[in-house]
Design an enzyme around this catalytic site. Structure first.
Site, mmCIF file in Angstrom:
data_model
loop_
_atom_site.group_PDB
_atom_site.id
_atom_site.type_symbol
_atom_site.label_atom_id
_atom_site.label_comp_id
_atom_site.label_asym_id
_atom_site.label_seq_id
_atom_site.Cartn_x
_atom_site.Cartn_y
_atom_site.Cartn_z
ATOM 1 N N ASN A 73 -1.914 0.453 8.026
ATOM 2 C CA ASN A 73 -1.007 0.540 9.193
ATOM 3 C C ASN A 73 -0.440 1.953 9.336
ATOM 4 O O ASN A 73 -0.198 2.413 10.451
ATOM 5 C CB ASN A 73 0.069 -0.566 9.153
ATOM 6 C CG ASN A 73 1.246 -0.227 8.284
ATOM 7 O OD1 ASN A 73 2.134 0.501 8.701
ATOM 8 N ND2 ASN A 73 1.268 -0.740 7.064
ATOM 9 N N HIS A 115 -10.384 -4.859 5.632
ATOM 10 C CA HIS A 115 -8.975 -4.972 5.230
ATOM 11 C C HIS A 115 -8.728 -6.343 4.590
ATOM 12 O O HIS A 115 -9.216 -7.355 5.095
ATOM 13 C CB HIS A 115 -8.064 -4.779 6.458
ATOM 14 C CG HIS A 115 -6.634 -4.588 6.083
ATOM 15 N ND1 HIS A 115 -5.793 -5.635 5.760
ATOM 16 C CD2 HIS A 115 -5.883 -3.466 5.951
ATOM 17 C CE1 HIS A 115 -4.601 -5.161 5.465
ATOM 18 N NE2 HIS A 115 -4.635 -3.844 5.570
ATOM 19 N N CYS A 128 2.892 -12.923 4.097
ATOM 20 C CA CYS A 128 3.838 -12.743 5.200
ATOM 21 C C CYS A 128 3.683 -13.894 6.204
ATOM 22 O O CYS A 128 2.559 -14.278 6.544
ATOM 23 C CB CYS A 128 3.558 -11.412 5.890
ATOM 24 S SG CYS A 128 4.544 -11.195 7.377
ATOM 25 N N SER A 150 5.018 -0.069 4.997
ATOM 26 C CA SER A 150 5.144 -0.161 3.543
ATOM 27 C C SER A 150 5.786 1.093 2.946
ATOM 28 O O SER A 150 5.716 1.324 1.743
ATOM 29 C CB SER A 150 3.757 -0.390 2.931
ATOM 30 O OG SER A 150 2.835 0.565 3.436
ATOM 31 N N CYS A 160 2.003 -8.592 14.871
ATOM 32 C CA CYS A 160 3.393 -8.870 14.495
ATOM 33 C C CYS A 160 4.322 -7.999 15.342
ATOM 34 O O CYS A 160 4.034 -6.835 15.612
ATOM 35 C CB CYS A 160 3.578 -8.710 12.996
ATOM 36 S SG CYS A 160 4.525 -7.345 12.443
ATOM 37 N N HIS A 178 0.827 -1.201 0.000
ATOM 38 C CA HIS A 178 0.000 0.000 0.000
ATOM 39 C C HIS A 178 0.862 1.252 0.000
ATOM 40 O O HIS A 178 0.870 2.031 0.940
ATOM 41 C CB HIS A 178 -0.961 -0.022 1.195
ATOM 42 C CG HIS A 178 -2.101 -0.963 0.987
ATOM 43 N ND1 HIS A 178 -2.810 -1.533 2.009
ATOM 44 C CD2 HIS A 178 -2.658 -1.435 -0.152
ATOM 45 C CE1 HIS A 178 -3.756 -2.313 1.505
ATOM 46 N NE2 HIS A 178 -3.681 -2.271 0.202
ATOM 47 N N GLU A 188 -6.287 -8.334 4.646
ATOM 48 C CA GLU A 188 -5.709 -9.343 5.549
ATOM 49 C C GLU A 188 -6.799 -9.999 6.391
ATOM 50 O O GLU A 188 -6.826 -11.225 6.561
ATOM 51 C CB GLU A 188 -4.655 -8.694 6.461
ATOM 52 C CG GLU A 188 -4.024 -9.699 7.404
ATOM 53 C CD GLU A 188 -3.211 -9.046 8.512
ATOM 54 O OE1 GLU A 188 -2.495 -8.066 8.237
ATOM 55 O OE2 GLU A 188 -3.290 -9.528 9.655
ATOM 56 N N THR A 215 -2.633 -8.434 12.176
ATOM 57 C CA THR A 215 -1.236 -8.300 12.606
ATOM 58 C C THR A 215 -0.813 -6.876 12.968
ATOM 59 O O THR A 215 0.196 -6.692 13.644
ATOM 60 C CB THR A 215 -0.289 -8.805 11.493
ATOM 61 O OG1 THR A 215 -0.622 -8.120 10.283
ATOM 62 C CG2 THR A 215 -0.412 -10.296 11.295
HETATM 63 S S1 SF4 Z 1 3.607 -5.471 9.204
HETATM 64 FE FE1 SF4 Z 1 4.223 -7.424 10.124
HETATM 65 S S2 SF4 Z 1 2.611 -8.821 9.486
HETATM 66 FE FE2 SF4 Z 1 2.415 -7.063 8.152
HETATM 67 S S3 SF4 Z 1 3.641 -7.593 6.349
HETATM 68 FE FE3 SF4 Z 1 4.980 -6.493 7.765
HETATM 69 S S4 SF4 Z 1 6.030 -8.083 8.971
HETATM 70 FE FE4 SF4 Z 1 4.224 -9.011 7.988
#
Ligand code: SF4
Length: 287
Positions: free
Chosen positions: A229, A133, A105, A271, A199, A52, A135, A171
């Site tokens: 995120n 989302h 991931c 990202s 995560c 993203h 995910e 996550t």
């Molecule tokens: S934020 Fe954490 S869960 Fe999401 S892609 Fe990155 S490492 Fe993986």
């Protein structure tokens, strides 16, 4: 660049949060997609943007990694992005003849496995996260039957749960939000099994952002506007530093945000590439 550094003209003291740059899941997905593109002269497809971040997606497009929104083509290479997808999407892509390369991931895969396991063990599955989302949609698809997605504690306050409830997290949700929902559900179910699937990299990034936000006058959160995120990081930081601004690139910086000699912090989503953060830091030196 790290630490507080003196700047010319507005003399801003700029501080970049530690651990900035892609998270391991994003790094891995990009590496997989680039390797796939390097092995073929044909376009490599990703179902939805690989990450993203519009600036990075554009750079990937230039080397033959192109997002598609639906599986309409017949065949080709298809990279599954770090958010993961449902087993149905895998099956459909296979039927359409795509060569699938899975860049889900490992943290997301673990959340999917936990959700499936909880369901198999007879727990009602609650996922803490954003319903829309990708995910969360992917995680939900691993639970046959009913699962419930809660974004905030108010959404679980008036609910009746099964006697056995299993809770996992998207996550990237903040730990305090997850904990508040777990505590509320625990009042309403006889047995609660909790897997903290946040995560560790996200948790660290949020903690560092929180710390930096408490030390500066102005905070810049760098990242795609379509990045959940990054937006979450912005909301989190705004609760601590009211003068928080979400920007995608250095071009969006407005000199009127800053006063002479102020402390400015920079944080970024998982990202957001390091080079975009460096450009922002550089621009602040020119104010
Ligand atoms: S934020 Fe954490 S869960 Fe999401 S892609 Fe990155 S490492 Fe993986």
């Amino acid at each position: 660049m790290s630490g507080l550094q003196k700047r010319a003209r507005k003399n801003l003291k700029v501080s970049v949060s530690e651990g900035i740059g892609f998270c391991s899941g994003v790094r891995r997905a990009i590496k997989i997609a680039l390797a796939a593109a390097g092995r073929t002269k044909e376009t490599v497809f990703t179902l939805g943007p690989l990450i993203h971040n519009p600036q990075v997606v554009e750079k990937l497009r230039q080397v033959g990694v192109v997002p598609i929104s639906r599986l309409t083509r017949k065949g080709g290479t298809l990279v599954i992005r770090s958010h993961g997808v449902s087993p149905e999407v895998f099956a459909r892509a296979e039927r359409k003849g795509y060569k699938i390369i899975d860049a889900t991931c490992p943290f997301v895969r673990k959340a999917q496995e936990r959700a499936r396991r909880l369901h198999e063990m007879g727990y009602q599955v609650v996922i803490v996260g954003e319903k829309t989302h990708p995910e969360v949609k992917g995680i939900r698809s691993h639970v046959e039957g009913r699962s419930f997605v809660a974004e905030n504690v108010d959404q679980v306050k008036r609910l009746n749960f099964a006697s056995r409830v299993g809770i996992i997290a998207q996550t990237t949700v903040p730990l305090d939000n997850f904990s508040a929902i777990v505590a509320e559900v625990a009042k309403r179910a006889r047995e609660v099994l909790v897997f903290n699937t946040i995560c560790i990299e996200t948790a660290l990034r949020q903690e560092r952002a929180r710390r930096l936000a408490s030390k500066v006058d102005v905070l810049l959160v760098v990242g795609g506007r379509n990045s959940a995120n990054t937006s979450r990081l912005e909301r989190l930081c705004r609760t601590i530093c009211q003068r928080t601004h979400h920007i995608e690139t250095a071009r969006e910086i407005d000199g009127r945000w800053f006063k002479q000699g102020e402390k400015v912090g920079i944080v970024a989503g998982a990202s957001t590439p390091r080079w975009l953060v460096d450009e922002v830091a550089q621009k602040l030196t020119e104010l």
